[in-house]
Design a protein around this motif. Structure first.
Motif, short mmCIF file in Angstrom:
data_model
loop_
_atom_site.label_atom_id
_atom_site.label_comp_id
_atom_site.label_asym_id
_atom_site.label_seq_id
_atom_site.Cartn_x
_atom_site.Cartn_y
_atom_site.Cartn_z
N TRP A 172 0.84 -1.21 0.00
CA TRP A 172 0.00 0.00 0.00
C TRP A 172 0.87 1.26 0.00
O TRP A 172 0.61 2.21 -0.74
N GLU A 173 1.93 1.26 0.82
CA GLU A 173 2.81 2.42 0.89
C GLU A 173 3.52 2.66 -0.44
O GLU A 173 3.68 3.81 -0.89
N MET A 174 3.92 1.55 -1.13
CA MET A 174 4.56 1.69 -2.44
C MET A 174 3.57 2.27 -3.46
O MET A 174 3.93 3.13 -4.27
N GLU A 175 2.32 1.82 -3.40
CA GLU A 175 1.29 2.35 -4.30
C GLU A 175 1.07 3.83 -4.06
O GLU A 175 0.91 4.60 -5.00
N GLN A 176 1.08 4.23 -2.77
CA GLN A 176 0.90 5.65 -2.43
C GLN A 176 2.06 6.48 -2.98
O GLN A 176 1.84 7.56 -3.55
N GLU A 177 3.29 5.97 -2.84
CA GLU A 177 4.45 6.69 -3.35
C GLU A 177 4.39 6.83 -4.87
O GLU A 177 4.71 7.87 -5.43
N LEU A 178 3.94 5.74 -5.53
CA LEU A 178 3.79 5.77 -6.99
C LEU A 178 2.78 6.81 -7.41
O LEU A 178 3.02 7.57 -8.37
N GLU A 179 1.65 6.87 -6.69
CA GLU A 179 0.61 7.87 -7.00
C GLU A 179 1.15 9.27 -6.82
O GLU A 179 0.89 10.16 -7.64
N ASP A 180 1.92 9.48 -5.73
CA ASP A 180 2.52 10.80 -5.49
C ASP A 180 3.46 11.18 -6.64
O ASP A 180 3.45 12.33 -7.11
N LEU A 181 4.29 10.22 -7.09
CA LEU A 181 5.22 10.48 -8.20
C LEU A 181 4.46 10.84 -9.48
O LEU A 181 4.83 11.77 -10.20
N LYS A 182 3.37 10.10 -9.77
CA LYS A 182 2.57 10.36 -10.96
C LYS A 182 2.01 11.79 -10.92
O LYS A 182 2.00 12.48 -11.93
N ARG A 183 1.53 12.18 -9.72
CA ARG A 183 0.97 13.54 -9.59
C ARG A 183 2.06 14.59 -9.82
O ARG A 183 1.83 15.61 -10.46
N GLN A 184 3.23 14.32 -9.24
CA GLN A 184 4.33 15.29 -9.41
C GLN A 184 4.76 15.39 -10.86
O GLN A 184 5.05 16.48 -11.37
N VAL A 185 4.83 14.28 -11.56
CA VAL A 185 5.23 14.26 -12.97
C VAL A 185 4.17 14.92 -13.83
O VAL A 185 4.46 15.60 -14.80
N GLY A 186 2.91 14.74 -13.48
CA GLY A 186 1.81 15.26 -14.26
C GLY A 186 1.66 16.75 -14.17
O GLY A 186 0.95 17.36 -14.96
N ARG A 187 2.35 17.42 -13.22
CA ARG A 187 2.23 18.88 -13.09
C ARG A 187 2.93 19.61 -14.19
O ARG A 187 3.97 19.25 -14.66
#
Length: 199
Positions: free
Chosen positions: A184-199
């Motif tokens: 779950w923590e890895m999935e959360q980190e991945l989601e955070d990275l996707k959001r940061q890249v998407g900006r």
């Protein structure tokens, strides 16, 4: 008619089986019954106390009437009025009988009050014991569930069901809860990275 009797017997049998399998429900039913009985005993006690007070009032009023007629009897005797003496004696005797009846009734009510109090105390004690039994049963069931879960986890651990994919590479196996949180923590980190890249 036979069908309904058969159905009723079947339902009672099934209910008995169900209650045997779930004893806490049977105990809850008994506790409800005892609560109802205790409520009835308290209501009866209230009725008896009111009746006792009525009888006390009647005894007091009768005693006052007896005193009044006794004084009249003495005045009639002093005035040498045998006709009034006879009437006063008759009235005083009737009031004494009535007073004795009230007294006897009050003794009976007092005995009922004592019995009802003892019964209410007994019911209350049974309810307390039953609640303790229910708590004990619930604790035993919780322990049993915890033991079953521990046994299942141990079994899964030993059979390798919850081993990490890294376990074969010289790493120690991870417990299932730890593995779930890591995923779950890895999935959360991945989601955070996707959001940061998407900006």
């Amino acid at each position: 008619m036979g069908l309904f009797e058969d159905l009723s017997t079947f339902l009672e049998t099934r209910l008995d089986e169900f209650l045997r399998a779930n004893p806490q429900l049977e105990l809850m039913g008994l506790e409800d019954q005892l609560r109802g009985q205790e409520r009835d005993a308290i209501a009866l006690l209230g009725d008896l106390k009111r009746r006792e007070q009525q009888l006390k009032d009647q005894i007091l009023a009768t005693a006052q009437d007896i005193q009044k007629w006794h004084e009249r009897l003495n005045r009639a005797k002093a005035a040498n009025r045998p006709d009034l003496v006879a009437m006063a004696e008759e009235r005083e005797a009737a009031l004494l009988r009535q007073g004795n009846q009230y007294w006897g009734q009050m003794q009976g009510v007092n005995a009922q009050i004592d019995q009802t109090r003892a019964l209410q105390k007994q019911i209350h004690e049974r309810r307390r014991e039953l609640k303790a039994k229910m708590a004990q049963l619930e604790a035993e069931r919780a322990n049993q569930r915890a033991s079953q879960h521990a046994a299942q986890a141990t079994n899964a651990w030993e059979t390798g069901w919850y081993q990490s994919p890294m376990a074969g590479a010289g790493y120690a196996p991870i417990d299932p809860v730890e593995e779930s949180f890591q995923r779950w923590e890895m999935e959360q980190e991945l989601e955070d990275l996707k959001r940061q890249v998407g900006r």
